[in-house]
Scaffold this motif. Structure first.
Motif, mmCIF file in Angstrom:
data_model
loop_
_atom_site.group_PDB
_atom_site.id
_atom_site.type_symbol
_atom_site.label_atom_id
_atom_site.label_comp_id
_atom_site.label_asym_id
_atom_site.label_seq_id
_atom_site.Cartn_x
_atom_site.Cartn_y
_atom_site.Cartn_z
ATOM 1 N N ARG A 1 0.837 -1.193 0.000
ATOM 2 C CA ARG A 1 0.000 0.000 0.000
ATOM 3 C C ARG A 1 0.869 1.239 0.000
ATOM 4 N NH1 ARG A 1 -4.103 1.986 4.758
ATOM 5 N NH2 ARG A 1 -2.070 2.423 5.736
ATOM 6 N N SER B 1 -8.273 4.941 -2.650
ATOM 7 C CA SER B 1 -9.167 5.412 -1.605
ATOM 8 C C SER B 1 -8.621 6.691 -0.978
ATOM 9 C CB SER B 1 -9.367 4.339 -0.533
ATOM 10 O OG SER B 1 -8.151 4.035 0.119
ATOM 11 N N ARG B 2 -9.456 7.315 -0.160
ATOM 12 C CA ARG B 2 -9.072 8.549 0.526
ATOM 13 C C ARG B 2 -9.444 8.485 1.994
ATOM 14 N NH1 ARG B 2 -12.708 12.820 -2.183
ATOM 15 N NH2 ARG B 2 -14.159 11.118 -1.678
ATOM 16 N N ASP B 3 -8.660 9.159 2.828
ATOM 17 C CA ASP B 3 -8.980 9.359 4.231
ATOM 18 C C ASP B 3 -8.997 10.864 4.437
ATOM 19 O OD1 ASP B 3 -9.047 9.672 7.005
ATOM 20 O OD2 ASP B 3 -7.948 7.824 7.353
ATOM 21 N N THR C 1 -6.864 -0.827 -5.523
ATOM 22 C CA THR C 1 -7.967 -0.027 -5.013
ATOM 23 C C THR C 1 -7.456 1.337 -4.571
ATOM 24 O OG1 THR C 1 -9.141 -2.005 -4.224
ATOM 25 C CG2 THR C 1 -9.856 0.124 -3.371
ATOM 26 N N TYR D 1 -4.655 6.750 -0.786
ATOM 27 C CA TYR D 1 -3.969 5.470 -0.769
ATOM 28 C C TYR D 1 -4.173 4.712 -2.073
ATOM 29 C CZ TYR D 1 -4.191 6.342 4.271
ATOM 30 O OH TYR D 1 -4.088 6.896 5.521
ATOM 31 N N THR E 1 -14.319 6.673 -8.839
ATOM 32 C CA THR E 1 -13.008 6.099 -9.132
ATOM 33 C C THR E 1 -12.937 5.560 -10.546
ATOM 34 O OG1 THR E 1 -13.657 3.935 -8.248
ATOM 35 C CG2 THR E 1 -12.621 5.491 -6.726
ATOM 36 N N ILE F 1 -9.420 9.319 -8.396
ATOM 37 C CA ILE F 1 -10.565 9.444 -7.500
ATOM 38 C C ILE F 1 -10.941 10.911 -7.413
ATOM 39 C CG2 ILE F 1 -9.099 9.560 -5.431
ATOM 40 C CD1 ILE F 1 -11.384 7.986 -3.986
ATOM 41 N N GLY G 1 -15.867 10.957 -4.774
ATOM 42 C CA GLY G 1 -15.650 9.549 -4.511
ATOM 43 C C GLY G 1 -15.695 8.642 -5.728
#
Length: 119
Positions: A19, A70-72, A68, A79, A57, A51, A55
């Motif tokens: 990751r 993604s976001r935080d 995959t 990520y 993708t 992304i 949201g």
């Protein structure tokens, strides 16, 4: 302006997982889109995944089902989870942010992180 710092690259065996992370200097909610590019020696740079702030993708065909994005939002971090890695995934992975429609590219780029997959 946005500063981007990648981390998490390294050496992994084929079939393994890794990751990579991209920390942004401003809230991700204020960035319209972010993504990951990669470039292997002697090969053209390719867009791996994107992304949007909403949201949505998108993935390159070569990584669909394995990667995959993604976001935080709390950590202002994006990520890329990479599973079932193959030797052909070996490349420098670059984080990018803020898509510019006029230029059809991203305004900000990180320095890149090396991902090496051994056979």
């Amino acid at each position: 302006q946005v500063q981007l710092v990648e981390s998490g690259g390294g050496l992994v065996q084929a079939g393994g997982s890794l990751r990579v992370s991209c920390a942004a200097s401003k809230p991700i909610a204020g960035i319209n889109a972010m993504g990951w590019y990669r470039q292997a020696p002697g090969k053209q740079r390719e867009l791996v995944a994107t992304i949007t702030s909403g949201g949505n993708t998108n993935y390159a065909d070569s990584v669909k089902g394995r990667f995959t994005i993604s976001r935080d939002k709390a950590k202002n971090t994006m990520y890329l989870q990479m599973n079932t890695l193959k030797p052909e995934d070996t490349a420098v992975y670059y984080c990018c942010a803020e898509f510019n429609l006029a230029s059809n590219t991203y305004n900000y780029w990180g320095q890149g992180t090396q991902v090496t997959v051994s056979s």
